[in-house]
Enzyme design. Structure first.
Site, PDB file in Angstrom:
ATOM      1  N   ASN A 115       1.066  -1.149  -0.290  1.00 29.40           N
ATOM      2  CA  ASN A 115       0.017   0.080  -0.016  1.00 29.40           C
ATOM      3  C   ASN A 115       1.109   0.908  -0.377  1.00 29.40           C
ATOM      4  O   ASN A 115       0.763   1.904  -1.071  1.00 29.40           O
ATOM      5  CB  ASN A 115      -1.308  -0.578   0.903  1.00 29.40           C
ATOM      6  CG  ASN A 115      -2.190  -0.963   0.749  1.00 29.40           C
ATOM      7  OD1 ASN A 115      -2.116  -1.692   0.587  1.00 29.40           O
ATOM      8  ND2 ASN A 115      -2.862  -1.204   1.832  1.00 29.40           N
ATOM      9  N   THR A 160     -14.696  38.341 -31.737  1.00 34.11           N
ATOM     10  CA  THR A 160     -15.466  37.974 -30.570  1.00 34.11           C
ATOM     11  C   THR A 160     -16.804  37.350 -31.033  1.00 34.11           C
ATOM     12  O   THR A 160     -16.989  38.167 -32.566  1.00 34.11           O
ATOM     13  CB  THR A 160     -16.060  39.186 -29.700  1.00 34.11           C
ATOM     14  OG1 THR A 160     -17.112  39.836 -30.335  1.00 34.11           O
ATOM     15  CG2 THR A 160     -14.917  40.090 -29.437  1.00 34.11           C
ATOM     16  N   HIS A 161     -17.569  36.364 -30.257  1.00 36.22           N
ATOM     17  CA  HIS A 161     -18.921  35.745 -31.193  1.00 36.22           C
ATOM     18  C   HIS A 161     -18.631  34.806 -32.491  1.00 36.22           C
ATOM     19  O   HIS A 161     -19.029  34.952 -33.565  1.00 36.22           O
ATOM     20  CB  HIS A 161     -19.606  36.440 -31.038  1.00 36.22           C
ATOM     21  CG  HIS A 161     -20.042  37.320 -30.014  1.00 36.22           C
ATOM     22  ND1 HIS A 161     -20.795  37.067 -29.274  1.00 36.22           N
ATOM     23  CD2 HIS A 161     -19.481  38.117 -30.004  1.00 36.22           C
ATOM     24  CE1 HIS A 161     -21.702  37.433 -28.217  1.00 36.22           C
ATOM     25  NE2 HIS A 161     -19.939  38.938 -28.418  1.00 36.22           N
ATOM     26  N   SER A 283      -7.236  12.832 -48.743  1.00 36.51           N
ATOM     27  CA  SER A 283      -8.183  12.220 -48.198  1.00 36.51           C
ATOM     28  C   SER A 283      -7.637  11.307 -49.534  1.00 36.51           C
ATOM     29  O   SER A 283      -7.207  10.438 -50.048  1.00 36.51           O
ATOM     30  CB  SER A 283      -8.765  13.090 -48.915  1.00 36.51           C
ATOM     31  OG  SER A 283     -10.467  12.188 -49.371  1.00 36.51           O
ATOM     32  N   ASN A 291      -5.340  17.778 -45.077  1.00 37.68           N
ATOM     33  CA  ASN A 291      -6.286  18.141 -43.849  1.00 37.68           C
ATOM     34  C   ASN A 291      -5.389  18.519 -43.062  1.00 37.68           C
ATOM     35  O   ASN A 291      -4.457  17.830 -43.067  1.00 37.68           O
ATOM     36  CB  ASN A 291      -6.685  16.601 -44.004  1.00 37.68           C
ATOM     37  CG  ASN A 291      -8.164  16.857 -44.880  1.00 37.68           C
ATOM     38  OD1 ASN A 291      -8.888  17.502 -44.921  1.00 37.68           O
ATOM     39  ND2 ASN A 291      -8.596  15.551 -45.199  1.00 37.68           N
ATOM     40  N   TYR A 322      -7.086   1.606   2.793  1.00 43.57           N
ATOM     41  CA  TYR A 322      -6.304   0.617   1.542  1.00 43.57           C
ATOM     42  C   TYR A 322      -8.048   0.217   1.220  1.00 43.57           C
ATOM     43  O   TYR A 322      -8.739  -0.626   1.987  1.00 43.57           O
ATOM     44  CB  TYR A 322      -5.560   0.358   2.182  1.00 43.57           C
ATOM     45  CG  TYR A 322      -5.296   0.212   0.244  1.00 43.57           C
ATOM     46  CD1 TYR A 322      -4.739   0.486  -1.065  1.00 43.57           C
ATOM     47  CD2 TYR A 322      -5.684  -1.424  -0.364  1.00 43.57           C
ATOM     48  CE1 TYR A 322      -4.525   0.044  -2.542  1.00 43.57           C
ATOM     49  CE2 TYR A 322      -5.783  -2.009  -1.231  1.00 43.57           C
ATOM     50  CZ  TYR A 322      -5.077  -1.222  -2.040  1.00 43.57           C
ATOM     51  OH  TYR A 322      -4.532  -2.217  -3.284  1.00 43.57           O
ATOM     52  N   GLN A 327      -6.503   1.347  -7.010  1.00 41.24           N
ATOM     53  CA  GLN A 327      -6.046  -0.039  -8.643  1.00 41.24           C
ATOM     54  C   GLN A 327      -6.736   0.839  -9.461  1.00 41.24           C
ATOM     55  O   GLN A 327      -5.838   1.249 -10.033  1.00 41.24           O
ATOM     56  CB  GLN A 327      -6.013  -1.210  -8.451  1.00 41.24           C
ATOM     57  CG  GLN A 327      -5.096  -2.120  -9.231  1.00 41.24           C
ATOM     58  CD  GLN A 327      -4.901  -3.434  -8.899  1.00 41.24           C
ATOM     59  OE1 GLN A 327      -4.247  -3.698  -8.150  1.00 41.24           O
ATOM     60  NE2 GLN A 327      -6.203  -4.009 -10.170  1.00 41.24           N
ATOM     61  N   LYS A 330      -5.564   4.321 -11.221  1.00 42.89           N
ATOM     62  CA  LYS A 330      -4.143   4.299 -12.041  1.00 42.89           C
ATOM     63  C   LYS A 330      -4.153   4.279 -13.128  1.00 42.89           C
ATOM     64  O   LYS A 330      -3.243   5.186 -14.022  1.00 42.89           O
ATOM     65  CB  LYS A 330      -2.989   3.038 -11.848  1.00 42.89           C
ATOM     66  CG  LYS A 330      -2.051   2.958 -11.072  1.00 42.89           C
ATOM     67  CD  LYS A 330      -1.618   2.273 -10.449  1.00 42.89           C
ATOM     68  CE  LYS A 330      -1.571   0.447 -10.553  1.00 42.89           C
ATOM     69  NZ  LYS A 330      -0.432  -0.516 -10.251  1.00 42.89           N
TER      70      LYS A 330
END
Ligand code: ARG
Length: 435
Positions: A115, A160-161, A283, A291, A322, A327, A330
């Protein structure tokens, strides 16, 4: 299958193949990324045991050398961590015992548990990956800043936008992304310092009846402090990983935005940026296509990191101490760092390679985009800004295009196109690069 590390005499065979596969299947493969850290931590642990007289000097030296031998054999491919072991921690003890005999090999685990062994290996792993993250963010910001210095003056439309807003510059765009990656480098470094604590010597979560040299062992491993409380050493598992992924996610989210900009700028409609051939694909059916797949997959990398954070967070609804559930923290951690750092590693080179198309950028700055500058000019002469805004707004069609370069030079509010203040950003970057 090697014998389980926890097998006791008089006990049956233990889990069968399917159960074993479930318990350890992917884990043992992931542990290949952790075993190097486990070896270092095991060496420090053994030296710590010698320091308090649990092992004699000769035993400690043989165990440390044995661990070096295992590291070299793994490197050379003579030893392979596979599903014949429950995990890398069991494998180390098995290999040491094979090489040094059970009398000595059986001593390596004195005063520790898997552990604290896994917790310390994971902290070392995260420190290493966060250092790599910080360095990549520094490299990225350096390339962006260098280009901002060289090409900062190039006018381009600001949006903007996604609608045309004001004249802007390549410098503002470049320095904006540079500052993001400076912040990300700093966040990685701060997160590294935050988790720079050694859980080794807390054993299964309750400590042991030995005067372990925890501080000396932590120092030998380069840790800044201890996780003092053994219960917290376990409860912090996953919590720490989540913050490490937070730092990674900040960088990949900014990478996503930057990649979005580039993919937009490479369209025929914008045509502000050209990616060299090495960064483009074609392509299978449309002969005309070129691309920006790389940029698109860079954008997608954040999805892996964000998904990993959600997965990890979902595992953490646990009681104290624990639990084997830990586990499961991970895989998302390792997967996300692998994908995130692989993507970020491409960024400095890509950012050094793309080319601006200054004519298209200039051509996309239309006269009405000077309306704000004009309103502010009138306000500077004393007219209330709201009146100036309304007046310019009522005759938008008559707003004259100014010289964009001049307009950008006039934008002198600190940080703006006429005063990018790149030195301030460079100073922060220098400080981080030296850390
Ligand atoms: N693979 C395990 C983990 O990641 C190692 C620790 C095992 N400890 C135990 N008590 N079964 O948590």
């Amino acid at each position: 299958m090697s014998d389980f590390i926890w097998k006791k005499s008089g006990q049956g065979d233990g889990p069968g193949e399917a159960v074993m596969q479930f318990l350890a299947g992917e884990d043992v493969v992931l542990d290949r990324q952790l075993i190097g850290f486990d070896i270092r931590a095991s060496q420090a642990h053994v030296n710590g045991l010698a320091q308090v007289g649990i092992l004699d000097e000769d035993e400690a030296r043989q165990l440390v050398d044995g661990l070096d031998g295992i590291a070299a054999a793994l490197q050379a491919g003579d030893l392979v961590l596979d599903e014949t072991f429950e995990d890398c921690h069991s494998a180390l003890e098995a290999w040491l015992t094979e090489r040094l005999g059970p009398l000595l090999g059986g001593k390596v685990h004195t005063g520790r548990s898997r552990n604290d062994q896994v917790a310390v290996a994971l902290r070392l792993y995260m420190k290493d990956r966060l250092d790599a993250l910080s360095a990549l963010c520094v490299d990225t910001a350096s390339v962006l800043l260098a280009r901002a210095r060289d090409e900062g003056h190039l006018p381009m439309p600001g949006y903007t936008h996604l609608q045309r807003a004001m004249p802007s510059s390549a410098g503002l765009w470049l320095a904006g992304h540079a500052e993001a990656f400076i912040d990300n480098a700093q966040l990685a470094a701060l997160t590294r310092d935050w988790l720079d604590a050694s859980p080794l010597g807390t054993a299964s979560g309750f400590g042991v009846n030995l005067p372990l040299a925890r501080d000396a062992v932590a120092e030998a491993l380069g840790f800044g402090r201890l996780v003092v409380n053994p219960q917290y050493a376990q409860n912090a598992r996953g919590k720490v990983e989540l913050q490490a992924l937070g730092a990674l996610g900040a960088a990949t989210a900014d990478l996503r935005r930057l990649a979005w900009d580039l993919s937009l700028f490479t369209t025929s409609e914008f045509d502000f940026v050209r990616l060299p051939d090495g960064w483009c694909t074609g392509s299978s059916i449309m002969p005309n296509k070129r691309n920006p797949d790389v940029v698109e997959l860079l954008r997608a990398a954040h999805g892996t990191v964000a998904g990993a954070r959600t997965e990890l967070e979902s595992v953490l609804g646990l009681p104290s101490g624990y639990q084997r559930d830990l586990q499961a923290t991970k895989p998302p951690l390792l997967r996300a760092f692998e994908a995130g750092l692989q993507a970020l590693a491409l960024l400095p080179e890509l950012l050094a390679a793309f080319e601006w198309n200054p004519d298209a950028m200039q051509a996309a700055i239309s006269p009405e985009m000077f309306a704000t500058d004009l309103s502010v000019d009138m306000a500077r002469e004393g007219m209330p800004f709201r009146d100036a805004y309304r007046e310019v707004g009522s005759r938008l069609g008559q707003v004259k295009a100014e010289d964009a370069v001049q307009s950008l030079e006039n934008r002198v509010s600190p940080g703006a196109c006429g005063a990018l203040e790149l030195d301030r950003l460079a100073a922060r970057l220098d400080h981080l690069a030296k850390k």
